[in-house]
Design a protein around this motif. Structure first.
Motif, PDB file in Angstrom:
ATOM      1  N   ASP A   1       0.826  -1.214   0.000  1.00  0.00           N
ATOM      2  CA  ASP A   1       0.000   0.000   0.000  1.00  0.00           C
ATOM      3  C   ASP A   1       0.857   1.259   0.000  1.00  0.00           C
ATOM      4  OD1 ASP A   1      -2.461  -1.378   0.052  1.00  0.00           O
ATOM      5  OD2 ASP A   1      -2.310  -1.651   2.216  1.00  0.00           O
ATOM      6  N   PHE A   2       2.115   1.124   0.397  1.00  0.00           N
ATOM      7  CA  PHE A   2       3.048   2.250   0.378  1.00  0.00           C
ATOM      8  C   PHE A   2       3.908   2.258  -0.893  1.00  0.00           C
ATOM      9  CE2 PHE A   2       2.249   2.294   4.957  1.00  0.00           C
ATOM     10  CZ  PHE A   2       2.211   3.657   5.222  1.00  0.00           C
ATOM     11  N   VAL A   3       4.512   1.124  -1.202  1.00  0.00           N
ATOM     12  CA  VAL A   3       5.504   1.107  -2.289  1.00  0.00           C
ATOM     13  C   VAL A   3       4.929   0.691  -3.627  1.00  0.00           C
ATOM     14  CG1 VAL A   3       7.351   0.666  -0.654  1.00  0.00           C
ATOM     15  CG2 VAL A   3       6.266  -1.267  -1.823  1.00  0.00           C
ATOM     16  N   GLY A   4       3.798  -0.007  -3.622  1.00  0.00           N
ATOM     17  CA  GLY A   4       3.201  -0.444  -4.877  1.00  0.00           C
ATOM     18  C   GLY A   4       3.219  -1.947  -5.012  1.00  0.00           C
ATOM     19  N   ASP A   5       2.654  -2.419  -6.130  1.00  0.00           N
ATOM     20  CA  ASP A   5       2.548  -3.864  -6.344  1.00  0.00           C
ATOM     21  C   ASP A   5       2.322  -4.121  -7.830  1.00  0.00           C
ATOM     22  OD1 ASP A   5       2.491  -6.523  -5.749  1.00  0.00           O
ATOM     23  OD2 ASP A   5       0.710  -6.434  -4.475  1.00  0.00           O
ATOM     24  N   TYR A   6       2.406  -5.381  -8.193  1.00  0.00           N
ATOM     25  CA  TYR A   6       2.145  -5.766  -9.580  1.00  0.00           C
ATOM     26  C   TYR A   6       0.648  -5.819  -9.834  1.00  0.00           C
ATOM     27  CZ  TYR A   6       7.020  -6.913 -10.430  1.00  0.00           C
ATOM     28  OH  TYR A   6       8.375  -6.828 -10.603  1.00  0.00           O
ATOM     29  N   THR A   7       0.266  -5.385 -11.017  1.00  0.00           N
ATOM     30  CA  THR A   7      -1.135  -5.437 -11.407  1.00  0.00           C
ATOM     31  C   THR A   7      -1.231  -5.978 -12.822  1.00  0.00           C
ATOM     32  OG1 THR A   7      -3.198  -4.161 -11.554  1.00  0.00           O
ATOM     33  CG2 THR A   7      -1.200  -3.087 -12.356  1.00  0.00           C
ATOM     34  N   LYS A   8      -2.324  -6.633 -13.109  1.00  0.00           N
ATOM     35  CA  LYS A   8      -2.513  -7.262 -14.414  1.00  0.00           C
ATOM     36  C   LYS A   8      -3.106  -6.283 -15.410  1.00  0.00           C
ATOM     37  CE  LYS A   8      -4.186 -11.652 -16.346  1.00  0.00           C
ATOM     38  NZ  LYS A   8      -4.951 -12.894 -16.042  1.00  0.00           N
ATOM     39  N   THR A   9      -2.483  -6.170 -16.573  1.00  0.00           N
ATOM     40  CA  THR A   9      -2.971  -5.279 -17.622  1.00  0.00           C
ATOM     41  C   THR A   9      -4.047  -5.991 -18.440  1.00  0.00           C
ATOM     42  OG1 THR A   9      -1.318  -6.041 -19.213  1.00  0.00           O
ATOM     43  CG2 THR A   9      -0.687  -4.214 -17.762  1.00  0.00           C
ATOM     44  N   PRO A  10      -4.809  -5.238 -19.249  1.00  0.00           N
ATOM     45  CA  PRO A  10      -5.865  -5.860 -20.070  1.00  0.00           C
ATOM     46  C   PRO A  10      -5.350  -6.959 -21.005  1.00  0.00           C
ATOM     47  CG  PRO A  10      -6.176  -3.490 -19.980  1.00  0.00           C
ATOM     48  CD  PRO A  10      -4.864  -3.766 -19.322  1.00  0.00           C
ATOM     49  N   ASP A  11      -4.077  -6.849 -21.427  1.00  0.00           N
ATOM     50  CA  ASP A  11      -3.544  -7.872 -22.337  1.00  0.00           C
ATOM     51  C   ASP A  11      -2.924  -9.052 -21.595  1.00  0.00           C
ATOM     52  OD1 ASP A  11      -1.273  -6.722 -21.352  1.00  0.00           O
ATOM     53  OD2 ASP A  11      -0.571  -5.909 -23.267  1.00  0.00           O
ATOM     54  N   GLY A  12      -3.132  -9.113 -20.265  1.00  0.00           N
ATOM     55  CA  GLY A  12      -2.702 -10.265 -19.509  1.00  0.00           C
ATOM     56  C   GLY A  12      -1.310 -10.198 -18.924  1.00  0.00           C
ATOM     57  N   GLU A  13      -0.609  -9.096 -19.111  1.00  0.00           N
ATOM     58  CA  GLU A  13       0.743  -8.974 -18.563  1.00  0.00           C
ATOM     59  C   GLU A  13       0.687  -8.309 -17.188  1.00  0.00           C
ATOM     60  OE1 GLU A  13       3.885  -7.625 -20.893  1.00  0.00           O
ATOM     61  OE2 GLU A  13       3.292  -8.707 -22.687  1.00  0.00           O
ATOM     62  N   PHE A  14       1.752  -8.547 -16.413  1.00  0.00           N
ATOM     63  CA  PHE A  14       1.839  -7.950 -15.088  1.00  0.00           C
ATOM     64  C   PHE A  14       2.875  -6.830 -15.100  1.00  0.00           C
ATOM     65  CE2 PHE A  14      -0.229 -11.905 -14.063  1.00  0.00           C
ATOM     66  CZ  PHE A  14      -1.060 -11.573 -13.002  1.00  0.00           C
ATOM     67  N   VAL A  15       2.472  -5.662 -14.599  1.00  0.00           N
ATOM     68  CA  VAL A  15       3.391  -4.526 -14.515  1.00  0.00           C
ATOM     69  C   VAL A  15       3.383  -4.008 -13.082  1.00  0.00           C
ATOM     70  CG1 VAL A  15       3.088  -3.853 -16.922  1.00  0.00           C
ATOM     71  CG2 VAL A  15       1.600  -2.869 -15.170  1.00  0.00           C
ATOM     72  N   PHE A  16       4.503  -3.434 -12.678  1.00  0.00           N
ATOM     73  CA  PHE A  16       4.597  -2.888 -11.319  1.00  0.00           C
ATOM     74  C   PHE A  16       4.077  -1.459 -11.316  1.00  0.00           C
ATOM     75  CE2 PHE A  16       6.496  -1.127  -7.511  1.00  0.00           C
ATOM     76  CZ  PHE A  16       6.339  -2.168  -6.597  1.00  0.00           C
ATOM     77  N   VAL A  17       3.125  -1.189 -10.433  1.00  0.00           N
ATOM     78  CA  VAL A  17       2.554   0.159 -10.291  1.00  0.00           C
ATOM     79  C   VAL A  17       3.033   0.725  -8.964  1.00  0.00           C
ATOM     80  CG1 VAL A  17       0.447   1.523 -10.121  1.00  0.00           C
ATOM     81  CG2 VAL A  17       0.528  -0.459 -11.646  1.00  0.00           C
ATOM     82  N   HIS A  18       3.760   1.821  -9.017  1.00  0.00           N
ATOM     83  CA  HIS A  18       4.322   2.398  -7.799  1.00  0.00           C
ATOM     84  C   HIS A  18       3.237   2.986  -6.901  1.00  0.00           C
ATOM     85  CE1 HIS A  18       7.970   2.376 -10.413  1.00  0.00           C
ATOM     86  NE2 HIS A  18       8.499   1.955  -9.276  1.00  0.00           N
ATOM     87  N   GLY A  19       3.465   2.861  -5.596  1.00  0.00           N
ATOM     88  CA  GLY A  19       2.508   3.324  -4.608  1.00  0.00           C
ATOM     89  C   GLY A  19       2.744   4.759  -4.182  1.00  0.00           C
ATOM     90  N   PRO A  20       1.945   5.246  -3.232  1.00  0.00           N
ATOM     91  CA  PRO A  20       1.975   6.660  -2.826  1.00  0.00           C
ATOM     92  C   PRO A  20       3.313   7.100  -2.240  1.00  0.00           C
ATOM     93  CG  PRO A  20       0.577   5.359  -1.377  1.00  0.00           C
ATOM     94  CD  PRO A  20       0.880   4.502  -2.543  1.00  0.00           C
ATOM     95  N   LEU A  21       3.991   6.236  -1.496  1.00  0.00           N
ATOM     96  CA  LEU A  21       5.286   6.627  -0.941  1.00  0.00           C
ATOM     97  C   LEU A  21       6.286   6.918  -2.050  1.00  0.00           C
ATOM     98  CD1 LEU A  21       7.440   6.982   1.250  1.00  0.00           C
ATOM     99  CD2 LEU A  21       7.681   4.481   1.306  1.00  0.00           C
TER     100      LEU A  21
END
Length: 265
Positions: free
Chosen positions: A67-87
């Protein structure tokens, strides 16, 4: 002065200067601030007024490092990308990070922020391959703490990171100025005094008084007074009801649905 949501903010004095000015000077000096007081006293309001560009993390017992640093999220095309968090965003953009209800966050989770606050001003995002993030000039951490909330623990580690700790209480004079019913303000002052003496655990804060004003305008004063009784914790309700009765000169009951309305023939 306006908050980002467009609502007016009325500054109060802190060490002889407007509170927003004091917080901005603390930011310039790199001195982290912890604001503490009951919910509804205006901790979030003063932070948003002082730092309209701040990024907020709302803490609770379920807050995790991601919740601070971010996490991987799945894109519409099925790939996982890291999305940076608020910190990470606050560090990179050089803007304040407001950690609301910081003392509800597990200490092991909150520790992720500490390297960004000390002389290093740097964190390592292990979840993203050990990415190193440096804080840009202007990055600052301010936190909120509600001492009376169940589960809120101000640890030594947390307290030591926040060199300035400011008590925030309700400004009942402001409630008067904003047109809140004087009897409701009298109730709040009475209960606040009793709370200080340890006789009750709850007193209406500015948030509840502003809600009283809105409810009275829509449903009437008795309904607003009854709502004050209804929102009080069960263990304090009898005392609150007695104080409300003395202030308004009549007994009011918490808001409740009545009998079913029967259509007239």
């Amino acid at each position: 002065m306006k908050r980002p949501n467009g609502m007016d903010y009325h500054p109060r004095l802190l060490s002889g200067m407007p509170d927003v000015t004091a917080l901005r000077r603390l930011r310039d000096a790199g001195v982290a601030a912890l604001l503490y007081g009951p919910p509804g006293t205006g901790k979030t309001s003063v932070v948003e007024a002082a730092f309209p560009d701040c990024i907020t993390v709302q803490g609770d017992g379920d807050t995790v490092v991601a919740d601070f640093v971010g996490d991987y999220t799945k894109t519409p095309d099925g790939e996982f990308v890291f999305v940076h968090g608020p910190l990470v965003r606050a560090m990179r953009d050089g803007v304040p990070l407001f950690i609301d209800d910081a003392t509800l966050i597990p200490p092991t989770v909150l520790a992720v922020v500490y390297p960004a606050m000390d002389g290093r001003r740097q964190i390592v995002v292990k979840a993203n391959g050990g990415e190193v993030v440096d804080a840009a000039p202007g990055f600052y951490v301010v936190a909120g703490h509600n001492p009376g909330v169940h589960g809120a623990v101000l640890t030594d580690a947390l307290a030591s990171r926040f060199s300035v700790q400011v008590q925030v209480s309700s400004d009942y004079d402001l409630a008067d100025q904003l047109g809140v019913d004087k009897k409701a303000v009298r109730v709040a002052r009475n209960l606040a005094t009793r709370q200080e003496r340890g006789e009750v655990g709850w007193a209406p804060q500015l948030r509840e008084l502003l809600a009283f004003k809105k409810i009275a305008a829509v449903l009437g004063t008795d309904a607003a007074a009854g709502n004050l009784v209804g929102i009080a914790p069960e263990e304090d309700r009898a005392t609150v009801a007695a104080v409300v009765r003395d202030a308004f000169g009549r007994t009011v009951a918490p808001l409740a649905l009545g009998a079913r309305i029967t259509p007239k023939p």
